[in-house]
Design a protein around this motif. Structure first.
Motif, short mmCIF file in Angstrom:
data_model
loop_
_atom_site.label_atom_id
_atom_site.label_comp_id
_atom_site.label_asym_id
_atom_site.label_seq_id
_atom_site.Cartn_x
_atom_site.Cartn_y
_atom_site.Cartn_z
N GLN A 78 -2.88 10.33 -3.72
CA GLN A 78 -2.30 9.35 -2.80
C GLN A 78 -0.81 9.15 -3.08
N ALA A 79 -0.44 9.12 -4.36
CA ALA A 79 0.98 8.98 -4.71
C ALA A 79 1.78 10.14 -4.15
N ILE A 80 1.23 11.35 -4.25
CA ILE A 80 1.93 12.54 -3.74
C ILE A 80 1.98 12.53 -2.23
N THR A 81 0.92 12.04 -1.59
CA THR A 81 0.93 11.92 -0.12
C THR A 81 2.03 10.96 0.32
N LEU A 82 2.17 9.86 -0.39
CA LEU A 82 3.18 8.86 -0.04
C LEU A 82 4.59 9.35 -0.34
N ASN A 83 4.74 10.13 -1.40
CA ASN A 83 6.06 10.67 -1.77
C ASN A 83 5.88 12.07 -2.34
N PRO A 84 5.97 13.09 -1.50
CA PRO A 84 5.76 14.47 -1.97
C PRO A 84 6.81 14.97 -2.96
N PRO A 113 0.80 -1.23 0.00
CA PRO A 113 0.00 0.00 0.00
C PRO A 113 0.83 1.27 0.00
N THR A 114 2.15 1.17 0.16
CA THR A 114 3.01 2.37 0.13
C THR A 114 3.65 2.59 -1.25
N SER A 115 3.25 1.82 -2.24
CA SER A 115 3.87 1.92 -3.56
C SER A 115 3.31 3.14 -4.31
#
Length: 290
Positions: free
Chosen positions: A126-132, A98-100
């Motif tokens: 969500q992608a940006i939340t996981l990796n800004p 789920p962190t991909s």
């Protein structure tokens, strides 16, 4: 006519104002097909061929709990236009990890191609939340905003990707389209030039820059760019239509009609080609009778 209202960004790029631009000036520059600049750029092995997909399937059979294997095969399916299978693989990759953030960004792109814009936006967020700092997600979300007419948000996302030192030409190309649509052609030319330096074999930057050269009255540089775009990909309708426009402006309707005809043969639904062909054929008929 196209009218785009954008927002103030920095001192160098002052407040954007709504500028009405004629359709002949913009032609194809603001149109961007999903695959105009390859979106799944970070998956080098995913070329979409049956051979590659078969080899990736073999990897999954050996490692059925490897999320990256599903992510890579999903990208291959996406390149092949097999969107439902791509979606299934990205769903599986995210279920396993789920962190991909890459899987979320890739799935967002598939949602966009399938017309699921809200799902695409949620996945990019969500992608940006996981990796800004994931530039690809900002570029993808920015394109989603751009196509929806949300120009201020699109500009901010492309700008953010550029601030992150992206080497992805799409960030510059698409920010260039926004500058172009607002009439800021010098800034657009700078961005298209940067996009060309990052992807010199792609025709889209040349087409975009040529349109802005035309808007500034620099027909010579515009013509050179359109001809380069044709040399790079002779099957792109917009390049031929753009070349035709220069011929038309030069008062050479016969040459313009031939180029418009080539564009229309490549894409019968391409409105600038159809309209230009009708216009120049009429001009040629009138000239022959006089």
């Amino acid at each position: 006519m196209a009218k785009v209202i954008c927002a103030e960004n920095d001192i160098r790029r002052r407040a954007w104002t709504g500028v009405a631009l004629g359709a002949m000036t913009l032609l194809a520059a603001c149109a961007s097909s999903p695959n105009s600049l390859t979106d799944l750029t970070h998956i080098d092995t995913a070329q979409g061929s049956e051979e590659n997909i078969a080899s990736l399937t073999a990897v999954i059979e050996r490692s059925p709990n490897d999320p990256e294997a599903y992510n890579i095969r999903g990208s291959a399916y996406g390149r092949a236009g097999r969107y439902r299978e791509a979606l299934e693989d990205f769903n599986r990759a995210i279920a396993l990890d789920p962190t991909s953030y890459r899987a979320y960004a890739n799935r967002a792109l598939i949602h966009r191609y399938m017309g699921n814009q809200q799902s695409a936006l949620a996945d990019y967020n969500q992608a940006i939340t996981l990796n800004p700092r994931y530039d690809v997600a900002y570029i993808g979300r920015g394109e989603l905003y751009r196509l929806a007419g949300r120009t201020q948000e699109a500009f901010r996302d492309f700008e953010r990707a550029i601030q992150l030192d992206t080497t992805d030409p799409r960030a510059y190309h698409r920010r260039g389209l926004l500058y172009q649509a607002s009439g800021q052609h010098q800034f657009a030319i700078e961005d298209f030039t940067k996009a060309i330096s990052l992807a010199p074999s792609q025709p889209y930057g040349y087409n975009g820059r040529g349109i802005s050269y035309l808007a500034l009255g620099d027909d010579e540089n515009a013509f050179a760019d359109f001809n380069t775009a044709i040399r790079l990909d002779e099957n792109l309708a917009e390049s031929w239509a753009n070349q035709a426009l220069v011929y038309e402006r030069r008062g050479e309707p016969d040459k313009a009609a031939r180029s418009y005809a080539r564009a229309a043969s490549l894409d019968p639904d391409y409105i600038p080609a159809r309209e230009g062909l009708a216009r120049t054929r009429n001009a040629s008929t009138v000239a022959s009778r006089s």
